[in-house]
Design a protein around this motif. Structure first.
Motif, mmCIF file in Angstrom:
data_model
loop_
_atom_site.group_PDB
_atom_site.id
_atom_site.type_symbol
_atom_site.label_atom_id
_atom_site.label_comp_id
_atom_site.label_asym_id
_atom_site.label_seq_id
_atom_site.Cartn_x
_atom_site.Cartn_y
_atom_site.Cartn_z
ATOM 1 N N UNK A 33 22.801 -60.479 15.558
ATOM 2 C CA UNK A 33 22.922 -59.057 15.849
ATOM 3 C C UNK A 33 21.357 -57.916 15.196
ATOM 4 N N UNK A 34 22.151 -57.584 14.170
ATOM 5 C CA UNK A 34 21.584 -56.900 13.107
ATOM 6 C C UNK A 34 20.478 -56.941 13.258
ATOM 7 N N UNK A 35 19.732 -58.492 13.043
ATOM 8 C CA UNK A 35 17.915 -57.798 12.869
ATOM 9 C C UNK A 35 17.571 -57.337 13.920
ATOM 10 N N UNK A 36 18.263 -57.789 15.167
ATOM 11 C CA UNK A 36 17.591 -57.232 16.396
ATOM 12 C C UNK A 36 18.171 -55.750 16.740
ATOM 13 N N UNK A 37 18.813 -55.370 16.315
ATOM 14 C CA UNK A 37 19.434 -54.356 15.896
ATOM 15 C C UNK A 37 17.878 -53.013 16.005
ATOM 16 N N UNK A 38 18.096 -53.556 14.438
ATOM 17 C CA UNK A 38 17.191 -53.251 13.227
ATOM 18 C C UNK A 38 15.768 -53.011 13.986
ATOM 19 N N UNK A 39 15.343 -54.239 14.665
ATOM 20 C CA UNK A 39 13.791 -53.941 15.640
ATOM 21 C C UNK A 39 14.004 -52.657 16.635
ATOM 22 N N UNK A 40 14.464 -52.882 17.407
ATOM 23 C CA UNK A 40 14.953 -51.992 18.813
ATOM 24 C C UNK A 40 14.699 -50.999 17.604
ATOM 25 N N UNK A 41 15.571 -50.099 16.819
ATOM 26 C CA UNK A 41 16.022 -48.890 16.072
ATOM 27 C C UNK A 41 14.355 -48.410 15.648
ATOM 28 N N UNK A 42 13.423 -49.120 15.153
ATOM 29 C CA UNK A 42 12.039 -49.386 14.112
ATOM 30 C C UNK A 42 11.138 -49.208 15.399
ATOM 31 N N UNK A 43 11.933 -49.429 16.059
ATOM 32 C CA UNK A 43 10.481 -49.172 18.035
ATOM 33 C C UNK A 43 10.966 -47.923 18.142
ATOM 34 N N UNK A 44 12.087 -47.647 18.068
ATOM 35 C CA UNK A 44 12.271 -46.151 18.555
ATOM 36 C C UNK A 44 11.758 -44.766 17.839
ATOM 37 N N UNK A 45 11.751 -45.324 16.621
ATOM 38 C CA UNK A 45 11.366 -44.169 15.534
ATOM 39 C C UNK A 45 9.925 -44.194 15.432
ATOM 40 N N UNK A 46 9.383 -45.349 15.132
ATOM 41 C CA UNK A 46 7.546 -45.732 15.715
ATOM 42 C C UNK A 46 7.408 -44.737 17.135
#
Length: 105
Positions: A1-14
């Protein structure tokens, strides 16, 4: 789950980093009066992940921003940022809805 939440956070940051300054300022302005930004995810974020989201979004939106976290299992995967007057959607649900509307058009 941590990797998935990190991926979404990166998308939002970008996404937030590429917003024109006027749009970013308008979003941040909504949070000036102590209104909270609600981060909605498909499943609960672990405390460590929620803190990571908080820290990284503070870097973009300002240190004084208050956060709350909520869960909406209908998102399937992804996240939404609920501002007082706007919702930014980064989820499979929103992607599927967009595709559906394009097909129906």
């Amino acid at each position: 789950m941590k990797l998935r939440s990190e991926a979404w956070l990166e998308r939002i940051e970008q996404y937030l980093k590429t917003l024109p300054k006027t749009e970013m300022d308008a979003l941040a302005e909504q949070l000036d009066n102590g209104e909270a930004l609600t981060v909605v995810t498909a499943s609960s974020l672990a405390l460590e992940a929620a803190e990571t989201w908080r820290l990284r979004l503070h870097q973009l939106l300002g240190e004084g921003v208050a956060f709350s976290f909520d869960v909406d299992p209908d998102l399937v995967a992804g996240a939404e940022l609920h501002f007082p007057n706007a919702i930014l959607r980064f989820s499979w649900q929103s992607a599927l809805a967009k595709v559906r509307s394009e097909i129906e058009a």
